[in-house]
Design an enzyme around this catalytic site. Structure first.
Site, PDB file in Angstrom:
ATOM      1  N   VAL A 151      34.077  46.113  35.068  1.00 55.54           N
ATOM      2  CA  VAL A 151      33.593  46.182  36.448  1.00 55.54           C
ATOM      3  C   VAL A 151      33.602  44.713  36.895  1.00 55.54           C
ATOM      4  CG1 VAL A 151      31.671  46.795  37.967  1.00 55.54           C
ATOM      5  CG2 VAL A 151      32.224  48.249  35.990  1.00 55.54           C
ATOM      6  N   PRO A 152      34.636  44.333  37.656  1.00 57.73           N
ATOM      7  CA  PRO A 152      35.043  42.926  37.800  1.00 57.73           C
ATOM      8  C   PRO A 152      34.194  42.056  38.711  1.00 57.73           C
ATOM      9  CG  PRO A 152      36.439  44.313  39.150  1.00 57.73           C
ATOM     10  CD  PRO A 152      35.520  45.242  38.390  1.00 57.73           C
ATOM     11  N   CYS A 153      32.957  41.761  38.289  1.00 58.43           N
ATOM     12  CA  CYS A 153      32.082  40.914  39.107  1.00 58.43           C
ATOM     13  C   CYS A 153      32.644  39.500  39.268  1.00 58.43           C
ATOM     14  CB  CYS A 153      30.667  40.900  38.553  1.00 58.43           C
ATOM     15  SG  CYS A 153      30.532  40.458  36.823  1.00 58.43           S
ATOM     16  N   HIS A 154      33.603  39.111  38.419  1.00 59.57           N
ATOM     17  CA  HIS A 154      34.238  37.797  38.586  1.00 59.57           C
ATOM     18  C   HIS A 154      35.053  37.734  39.881  1.00 59.57           C
ATOM     19  CE1 HIS A 154      37.191  40.220  36.307  1.00 59.57           C
ATOM     20  NE2 HIS A 154      38.114  39.532  36.941  1.00 59.57           N
ATOM     21  N   ARG A 155      35.352  38.868  40.488  1.00 59.00           N
ATOM     22  CA  ARG A 155      36.129  38.921  41.727  1.00 59.00           C
ATOM     23  C   ARG A 155      35.272  38.767  42.983  1.00 59.00           C
ATOM     24  NH1 ARG A 155      39.536  44.159  39.788  1.00 59.00           N
ATOM     25  NH2 ARG A 155      40.576  43.154  38.030  1.00 59.00           N
TER      26      ARG A 155
END
Length: 180
Positions: A143-147
């Site tokens: 779940v790409p919170c880095h984005r």
């Protein structure tokens, strides 16, 4: 509930950003933990035991085989979208709503602002709450919170550290790869 229903399987795997602890329940992948050194690993396993009421079992096969395979493919650049069952039980309410939108609505190689993500879940002006949801994300990378970045172009915060966030965004082609 029998103990196998709530049982948690875990493994530590190497990655381009350091060791990751993965844990899964029968429902699916339940957590990904950055920098899984012995101290962090022990703390995570205690938390999982407290949450699920059973001692987590180290087992990189079975339910973790596919998450491990997909993470390896992500880091080698051959996977752009994770297709894994996820156990959302470590997240709830607004945070879960934001994380689900992030998981489905912000594809590989793109970024979204905290405020825009708040708008997407029907909570305009809740950029800070979106930041808190990112900080609570039990499933980073998948779940790409880095984005999620600041609207002014800043990286914003990141539970895995800003250098890890830079590396993940460089891997996806959003930022230039470091020269050394």
């Amino acid at each position: 509930m029998n103990s196998d229903t709530q049982s948690v399987r875990w493994a530590v795997v190497g990655s381009d950003i350091g060791p990751l602890l993965l844990a899964a329940t029968r429902e699916g992948l339940v957590t990904v933990v950055f920098h899984a050194t012995s101290g962090r690993r022990e703390a995570t396993l205690r938390q999982l035991k407290g949450r699920f009421g059973a001692e987590p079992v180290e087992d990189p096969t079975g339910r973790l085989a596919e998450p491990i395979r997909q993470l390896a493919a992500f880091f080698d650049g051959t996977l752009r979208e994770f297709e894994l069952p996820l156990d959302w039980s470590l997240s709830g309410g607004f945070n879960r709503q934001v994380l689900r939108e992030l998981a489905t609505g912000v594809p590989y190689g793109t970024v979204v602002g905290y405020g825009e993500l708040a708008d997407r879940v029907g909570s305009p002006g809740a950029a800070q709450a979106v930041g808190a949801a990112m900080g609570s994300n039990p499933l980073p990378i998948v779940v790409p919170c880095h984005r999620v970045v600041e609207s002014g172009g800043g990286l914003g915060g990141f539970g895995g550290g800003l250098e890890t966030k830079r590396q993940l965004l460089a891997l996806e082609g959003v930022l230039p790869a470091p020269l050394f």
